[in-house]
Design a protein around this motif. Sequence first.
Motif, mmCIF file in Angstrom:
data_model
loop_
_atom_site.group_PDB
_atom_site.id
_atom_site.type_symbol
_atom_site.label_atom_id
_atom_site.label_comp_id
_atom_site.label_asym_id
_atom_site.label_seq_id
_atom_site.Cartn_x
_atom_site.Cartn_y
_atom_site.Cartn_z
ATOM 1 N N GLY A 174 12.907 -14.551 -20.129
ATOM 2 C CA GLY A 174 12.057 -15.326 -21.014
ATOM 3 C C GLY A 174 12.109 -14.809 -22.437
ATOM 4 N N ALA A 175 12.068 -13.485 -22.592
ATOM 5 C CA ALA A 175 12.119 -12.894 -23.924
ATOM 6 C C ALA A 175 13.443 -13.188 -24.616
ATOM 7 C CB ALA A 175 11.887 -11.392 -23.834
ATOM 8 N N GLU A 176 14.535 -13.194 -23.855
ATOM 9 C CA GLU A 176 15.843 -13.507 -24.444
ATOM 10 C C GLU A 176 15.935 -14.964 -24.862
ATOM 11 O OE1 GLU A 176 18.688 -10.221 -22.181
ATOM 12 O OE2 GLU A 176 18.230 -12.133 -21.183
ATOM 13 N N VAL A 177 15.354 -15.865 -24.081
ATOM 14 C CA VAL A 177 15.323 -17.275 -24.476
ATOM 15 C C VAL A 177 14.576 -17.436 -25.796
ATOM 16 C CG1 VAL A 177 14.476 -19.576 -23.887
ATOM 17 C CG2 VAL A 177 15.526 -18.154 -22.118
ATOM 18 N N VAL A 178 13.437 -16.773 -25.916
ATOM 19 C CA VAL A 178 12.649 -16.864 -27.153
ATOM 20 C C VAL A 178 13.428 -16.298 -28.331
ATOM 21 C CG1 VAL A 178 10.576 -16.019 -28.319
ATOM 22 C CG2 VAL A 178 10.428 -16.895 -25.979
ATOM 23 N N ALA A 179 14.056 -15.133 -28.144
ATOM 24 C CA ALA A 179 14.807 -14.502 -29.233
ATOM 25 C C ALA A 179 15.958 -15.388 -29.691
ATOM 26 C CB ALA A 179 15.317 -13.136 -28.784
ATOM 27 N N ARG A 180 16.702 -15.927 -28.746
ATOM 28 C CA ARG A 180 17.817 -16.812 -29.100
ATOM 29 C C ARG A 180 17.314 -18.066 -29.806
ATOM 30 N NH1 ARG A 180 22.851 -17.547 -25.069
ATOM 31 N NH2 ARG A 180 23.439 -15.370 -24.738
ATOM 32 N N SER A 181 16.203 -18.599 -29.325
ATOM 33 C CA SER A 181 15.645 -19.816 -29.922
ATOM 34 C C SER A 181 15.218 -19.570 -31.358
ATOM 35 C CB SER A 181 14.454 -20.298 -29.091
ATOM 36 O OG SER A 181 14.826 -20.562 -27.757
ATOM 37 N N ARG A 182 14.615 -18.432 -31.615
ATOM 38 C CA ARG A 182 14.206 -18.100 -32.981
ATOM 39 C C ARG A 182 15.411 -17.948 -33.902
ATOM 40 N NH1 ARG A 182 9.600 -13.761 -31.116
ATOM 41 N NH2 ARG A 182 7.799 -15.177 -31.220
ATOM 42 N N GLU A 183 16.454 -17.294 -33.393
ATOM 43 C CA GLU A 183 17.663 -17.134 -34.198
ATOM 44 C C GLU A 183 18.261 -18.492 -34.547
ATOM 45 O OE1 GLU A 183 20.266 -14.659 -31.966
ATOM 46 O OE2 GLU A 183 18.994 -12.871 -32.134
ATOM 47 N N ASP A 184 18.330 -19.370 -33.560
ATOM 48 C CA ASP A 184 18.899 -20.692 -33.794
ATOM 49 C C ASP A 184 18.040 -21.505 -34.749
ATOM 50 O OD1 ASP A 184 20.878 -19.947 -32.071
ATOM 51 O OD2 ASP A 184 20.291 -21.289 -30.435
ATOM 52 N N ALA A 185 16.720 -21.392 -34.609
ATOM 53 C CA ALA A 185 15.824 -22.105 -35.515
ATOM 54 C C ALA A 185 16.029 -21.628 -36.949
ATOM 55 C CB ALA A 185 14.375 -21.901 -35.090
ATOM 56 N N GLY A 186 16.236 -20.335 -37.119
ATOM 57 C CA GLY A 186 16.485 -19.804 -38.449
ATOM 58 C C GLY A 186 17.772 -20.317 -39.048
ATOM 59 N N ASP A 210 23.901 -24.179 -26.203
ATOM 60 C CA ASP A 210 23.840 -24.944 -27.448
ATOM 61 C C ASP A 210 23.080 -26.250 -27.255
ATOM 62 O OD1 ASP A 210 25.228 -23.030 -28.833
ATOM 63 O OD2 ASP A 210 27.154 -24.080 -28.787
ATOM 64 N N GLY A 211 23.312 -26.919 -26.113
ATOM 65 C CA GLY A 211 22.609 -28.165 -25.844
ATOM 66 C C GLY A 211 21.131 -27.963 -25.622
ATOM 67 N N LEU A 212 20.755 -26.921 -24.882
ATOM 68 C CA LEU A 212 19.340 -26.633 -24.639
ATOM 69 C C LEU A 212 18.629 -26.250 -25.926
ATOM 70 C CD1 LEU A 212 19.535 -24.590 -21.321
ATOM 71 C CD2 LEU A 212 18.609 -26.888 -21.602
ATOM 72 N N SER A 213 19.307 -25.464 -26.755
ATOM 73 C CA SER A 213 18.694 -25.023 -27.993
ATOM 74 C C SER A 213 18.503 -26.185 -28.965
ATOM 75 C CB SER A 213 19.554 -23.938 -28.642
ATOM 76 O OG SER A 213 18.991 -23.501 -29.859
ATOM 77 N N ALA A 214 19.591 -26.942 -29.190
ATOM 78 C CA ALA A 214 19.501 -28.076 -30.116
ATOM 79 C C ALA A 214 18.554 -29.141 -29.611
ATOM 80 C CB ALA A 214 20.889 -28.679 -30.344
ATOM 81 N N GLY A 215 18.496 -29.291 -28.272
ATOM 82 C CA GLY A 215 17.715 -30.363 -27.677
ATOM 83 C C GLY A 215 16.308 -29.994 -27.262
ATOM 84 N N LEU A 216 15.881 -28.730 -27.524
ATOM 85 C CA LEU A 216 14.522 -28.345 -27.140
ATOM 86 C C LEU A 216 14.062 -27.025 -27.751
ATOM 87 C CD1 LEU A 216 11.944 -28.776 -25.452
ATOM 88 C CD2 LEU A 216 13.100 -27.583 -23.564
ATOM 89 N N PHE A 217 14.736 -25.920 -27.394
ATOM 90 C CA PHE A 217 14.161 -24.600 -27.633
ATOM 91 C C PHE A 217 14.069 -24.222 -29.114
ATOM 92 C CE2 PHE A 217 15.604 -23.731 -23.139
ATOM 93 C CZ PHE A 217 14.316 -23.678 -22.626
#
Length: 254
Positions: A174-186, A210-217
Motif C-alpha cells: 500500500g505504501a509503495e502504491v501511494v509513493a508511486r502515485s505521488r511521484e506520477d502526480a508530480g 501506467d494505466g492504473l496510475s493515469a486512470g486512477l491513482f
Amino acid sequence: MNANDRTPADLLRSALASDPGRPLVTFYDDATGERVELSVATFANWVAKTANLLQGDLSAEPGDRAVLLLPAHWQTAVWLLACSSVGVVADVGGDPASADLVVSGPDSLDAARACSGERIALALRPLGGRFPQPPDGFADYAVEVPGQGDRFAPYAPVDPDEVALVVDGVELTGAEVVARSREDAGRLGRPGGGEGGVRVLSGLSYGTWDGLSAGLFAALAGGGSVVLCRNLERLGDGGLEKRVEDERVGVVRR
C-alpha cells in the motif's frame, strides 16, 4: 492529499475530507455511448458499499487475494479502492485458480470459474445495471451491492507495508502504491486542473501500472480527476479533440 496517507484507501479518505463534491472519475464507453460522472463523495459511497460486501457477505480478510478480471472501468476503480479498504490484495488480471475470490466482467466468466472461492460477476452495463440472467456460479454485483452500508470500518487495521496490489506480475505494498502515485502526480503537474490538480484523459488498460496510475491513482494522490475512456478507438475524426475540450482535459494518455 495528506502527508500521512499510507494506503490507497487513505488517499480516498483525504480526497473526501478535502472536497467531496469535485469530479473524480468520468467514464466513457465509446462502444455504447455511456457516460458516467462520479464525484469524490459518490465514488467513496460505492467503495464503502463494495468494501462492506467484501468484508461482510464474502468474508474477505486482510491478505486474501482477489483477482480482478476487469477492463479499465469506473467499477474496476471502485473495486481497487474497496480491496485497499479491507486489506485484500487486488491482483489485476491474475490467475483465478490461485485466488481467494475472483471479480469478473462478462467476457471473462469462463476463466473466472477456475477460482474455487467466491465469484462475483459485473455486467458492466450502463448505470451499473445487472445481468438479465445471473451467470451460473456467480453472485451478481449489481444485485448484491445496493443494500450494503454506506459507511465502512475495517475489522482490523490495514497494514500499509503489506502487499496491496499486483499488476503485470509486480507486487506493491500500500505504501509503495501511494509513493508511486505521488511521484506520477508530480510529473503530471497541474495543467488544465486549476487549483484542483490535473484532469487526465486515459484510454490505457488497467493491466499495467501506467494505466492504473493515469486512470486512477495519480488523480487521487494529486487532487486531480480522470476521464476514463473504454473503446476510445471507436471515436470518429475529431472526437478525441472535442472530448478533450469539452472535459477540460490537461493531459491525454493513450
